[in-house]
Design an enzyme around this catalytic site. Structure first.
Site, short mmCIF file in Angstrom:
data_model
loop_
_atom_site.label_atom_id
_atom_site.label_comp_id
_atom_site.label_asym_id
_atom_site.label_seq_id
_atom_site.Cartn_x
_atom_site.Cartn_y
_atom_site.Cartn_z
N ASP A 133 0.88 -1.16 0.00
CA ASP A 133 0.00 0.00 0.00
C ASP A 133 0.92 1.23 0.00
O ASP A 133 2.12 1.13 0.32
CB ASP A 133 -0.93 0.00 1.22
C1 BGC Z 1 -4.96 3.46 0.33
C2 BGC Z 1 -5.11 2.46 -0.81
C3 BGC Z 1 -5.03 3.20 -2.12
C4 BGC Z 1 -3.71 3.93 -2.18
C5 BGC Z 1 -3.50 4.68 -3.48
C6 BGC Z 1 -3.74 4.35 0.18
O1 BGC Z 1 -3.80 5.41 1.07
O2 BGC Z 1 -4.89 2.76 1.56
O3 BGC Z 1 -6.34 1.80 -0.69
O4 BGC Z 1 -5.18 2.30 -3.18
O5 BGC Z 1 -3.66 4.88 -1.12
O6 BGC Z 1 -4.33 5.77 -3.58
#
Ligand code: BGC
Length: 755
Positions: free
Chosen positions: A294
């Site tokens: 993530d």
């Molecule tokens: C989130 C993810 C997301 C990623 C990209 C993160 O803060 O937890 O779910 O896909 O950002 O935007």
């Protein structure tokens, strides 16, 4: 003569040199023309490092400094390939291109309720809006994998046509606690629902030739200190509740990628956890795509790769340099690196970018708005309908007293990476007006004025990803409400909630109604009841709220969740009975917060928690309420309809040789409305003392009097329990109780089978 000869030799040598050079550049292996192994064989350590790290270290609009949690390296390093971000502005990230080897850069964009990209671009007046579909919780409430797959197909098409290669969805973490700030992005408190919905979504999206990312793997069930929190969970609960959905999703679909979660599990970050990433994900679940972190997740970059992470997102030149060095000096085993790159390149080869797909930037948004509306209709859950308040008979009732900020500004979805930049969002007001209802102009104006003032008072939120500021409802005077009751035929009140990334919800004024909201429900109810008229409450929410203290005041309660951009239109169809509400809850609405099994141990931001202790084990959601005989307000699987169904001819056949238990039942619509019912099969294994959902199926639309024979099968393998001592899934010998129901409490028939 001699000079002539010499000149000839020179020319031959020069020509040969040119030919050798040409042959060399021809023979630089190209992805697609040569095998992946041949391409990897000529990669430099720097190129290998680039593939293991995302190409977009730039902070999306609004990320605060220190977002990484792990360290601040991202803040101080210059972007690696800033240009790729320009391909699809607003996308969440990119992978690195290596043109000399024919490797393109892939574009990755969120998210679960629609493609999240910027709607406007600096160099053009053309807009790039995406369809806002209902939130995942609402999609799951349809209990219809076809609806979810249709939404996936539409969303995948938008991804494809906007130049996105991988959609960062679906998210399928478990609703462990109603206060989870991102529950709206997830499907359910139950892993079977989560896994099957996720699989349907993946199949829908990927039918367009774009990829998906199952996220967040795993046990990412709260936002409080999410980048560092250590989830302490026993093996049985980890496998049966928190990993099971991922296993099911991978059994029924082939997502290109999986995104690991921010948190640690039992002391190790998910992105650094080889047990999770290799043993469970690849060896047990059969995943063969690429994993990514993530955004800014984890702490030890080398360990992430060593443990089985393929790509660190969103990227940093510092990490590329660190990896290149580690590959050179052997800190990163070249075999591990090559394997990781092989997996990445297999994904790259499937991508639209690699296939040089010419995207149009003009997906059929009109068509997709119909898909969005249909899904919102299917996912709405009728919680109360006293004395057949709904559907509204418009011939007798047309003047509506419309209250609640949510009626005027209906919330289509949550905030953060799960948000969508859609061209519009239809409010309940707009939907009702379009359907021909009259709402007194004075009331509309007073509401609009109040909302504008409340917004001004509340000010702007600090940064883009912060949850929206909650506006308090207007404290309407009792006399005003009584006057409304004398002028209007019915009252409709919409209670709304919003939440999103980075914070969990509060108990006061969020899970529970605020005092102003409580007064509004009570006073609207008394005023309209005194005038012999009714109150309908709409819930425009992303997660569970308290309903016990006030539900008696409402004649009908329709949970419209956060219904996407077509919310108001869907609501109008449902209120008028153009469609029957056939959604069912995929989580429990407790009578009180303290009934929630994790209530005492849900991380409280004030305590600065370092760990989240899952001491409730597998007693999550309905499993707990059933096992401990705690009466919920609205149970898992519950949802009313405008019609009634009868169930008969329940048959069960266990075919041991095929490993299948087949269940059949006849469902007859015995009411006066066309509608759909959901059959739910709950099994009590000899080991677990509670019922667990093992299969479900929704009927087609049944006209009054119409019947359908429904057949559902359960794979006997799916009846295994996780046995921590055996270190795996074991089918316990004994009697299995197979229950057919329309909710986890409303069991119609029970049969036993010995396995
Ligand atoms: C989130 C993810 C997301 C990623 C990209 C993160 O803060 O937890 O779910 O896909 O950002 O935007």
């Amino acid at each position: 003569m001699r000079t002539k000869k010499r000149g000839f030799y020179f020319r031959v040598i020069a020509l040969s040199l040119i030919l050798i050079q040409c042959r060399n550049s021809d023979t630089v292996p190209q992805l697609g023309k040569n095998s992946i192994k041949e391409v990897i064989a000529v990669m430099t350590p720097q190129e290998k490092a680039m593939l293991l790290v995302g190409a977009d270290p730039g902070f999306p609009r609004g990320y605060p400094s220190g977002f990484g949690g792990a360290d601040t390296l991202f803040d101080s390093q210059p972007p690696v390939v800033g240009a790729t971000r320009k391909v699809v502005p607003g996308a969440a990230g990119n992978t690195h291109a290596i043109p000399r080897l024919g490797i393109p850069s892939l574009v990755l964009a969120d998210g679960p309720a629609g493609v999240r990209i910027d709607p406007n671009r600096q160099d053009t007046n053309i807009t790039f809006y995406a369809t806002a579909f209902p939130i995942e919780t609402m999609l799951a409430s349809t209990w219809d994998t076809t609806v979810v797959s249709d939404v996936g197909k539409a969303m995948g098409n938008e991804a494809l046509e906007y130049g996105v290669d991988i959609l960062l969805a679906p998210a399928l973490n478990i609703h462990r606690n109603p206060l989870g700030g991102r529950n709206f992005e997830y499907y359910s408190e139950d892993p079977l629902v989560s896994g099957l919905m996720a699989a349907a979504f993946v199949n829908g999206v990927q039918s367009n030739g774009v990829g998906t990312s199952l996220k967040h793997y795993a046990a990412n069930n709260n936002e409080t200190n999410r980048m560092n929190i250590d989830v302490q969970v026993d093996q049985k609960a980890l496998h049966e509740i928190y990993l099971k959905g991922f296993g099911l999703a991978l059994a029924y679909s082939k997502p290109w990628t999986v995104m690991s979660a921010y948190n640690k599990i039992n002391g190790t970050y998910c992105s650094e956890n080889s047990y999770l990433l290799r043993q469970v994900l690849r060896d047990e679940f059969g995943f063969n795509g690429a994993t990514m972190t993530d955004w800014f997740g984890g702490r030890n970059y080398l360990n992430q790769i060593k443990a089985g992470t393929n790509i660190l997102m969103p990227g940093s030149s510092y990490i590329v340099a660190q990896f290149a060095e580690a590959i050179k000096n052997g800190d990163l085993d070249e075999k591990v690196v090559n394997k990781a790159i092989e997996e990445i390149l297999s994904v790259v080869m499937k991508s639209p970018k690699f296939k040089d797909y010419k995207y149009s930037n003009t997906p059929d948004l009109e068509l997709h708005s119909v898909v969005s509306k249909d899904a919102a209709i299917e996912g709405a859950v009728l919680l109360e309908n006293r004395k057949n308040t709904l559907p509204i008979d418009k011939t007798g009732l047309h003047k509506v007293a419309l209250f609640g900020i949510g009626s005027y500004e209906t919330i289509p979805g949550g905030t953060g990476s799960g948000s969508v930049n859609s061209a519009y969002s239809i409010s309940v007001l707009q939907g009702l007006q379009k359907a021909g209802f009259t709402i007194p102009e004075k009331l509309i104006q007073e509401n609009i004025k109040y909302i504008q003032e409340a917004k001004k008072k509340a000010g702007q939120k600090d940064w883009y990803f912060a949850p929206d500021i909650r506006l308090e409802e207007k404290a309407w005077k009792l006399a005003y409400l009584e006057q409304s009751a004398s002028e209007c035929d019915i009252a409709i009140l919409t209670l709304r909630r919003t939440s999103g990334e980075f914070s969990d919800r509060a108990l006061k004024n969020d899970f529970e109604l605020s005092d102003t909201e409580k007064d509004l429900v009570k006073n609207l109810s008394s005023s309209f009841h005194k005038a012999g008229k009714k109150l309908v409450v709409l819930l425009n929410i992303g997660g569970v709220i308290e309903t016990t203290s006030w539900n008696q005041n409402a004649d009908a309660i329709l949970n419209i969740w956060q219904p996407g951009q077509e919310g108001g239109n869907a609501v109008a169809d449902l209120l008028l009975g153009k469609a029957d509400p056939s959604g069912k809850l995929t989580m429990t609405f407790p009578k009180k917060y303290t009934d929630v099994p994790s209530a005492a141990l849900f991380p409280n931001p004030k305590d600065n928690p370092q760990s989240a202790i899952y001491s409730e084990g597998t007693y999550v959601g309905y499993r707990n309420y059933l096992a401990k005989n705690i009466e919920p307000q609205y149970e898992f699987g519950y949802g009313l309809s405008y019609t009634h169904f009868n169930f008969s001819d329940f048959k069960l056949v266990a075919d041991h040789s095929k490993g299948i238990i087949s269940v059949a039942a006849k469902v007859t619509n015995v009411g006066n409305f066309s509608g759909k019912e959901v059959l739910q099969l709950y099994v009590k294994t000899p080991q677990n003392k509670y019922l667990e959902l093992k299969a479900f199926k929704k009927t087609r639309l049944l006209k009054p009097g119409e019947a359908v024979l429904m057949e559902i099968s359960i794979n006997i393998n799916d009846l295994r329990d996780f046995n921590p001592h055996a270190g795996g899934w074991v089918l316990v010998n004994g009697n299995y109780e197979i229950n057919l129901g329309t909710s986890c409490k409303n069991i119609i028939d029970t049969k036993e089978v010995e396995l």
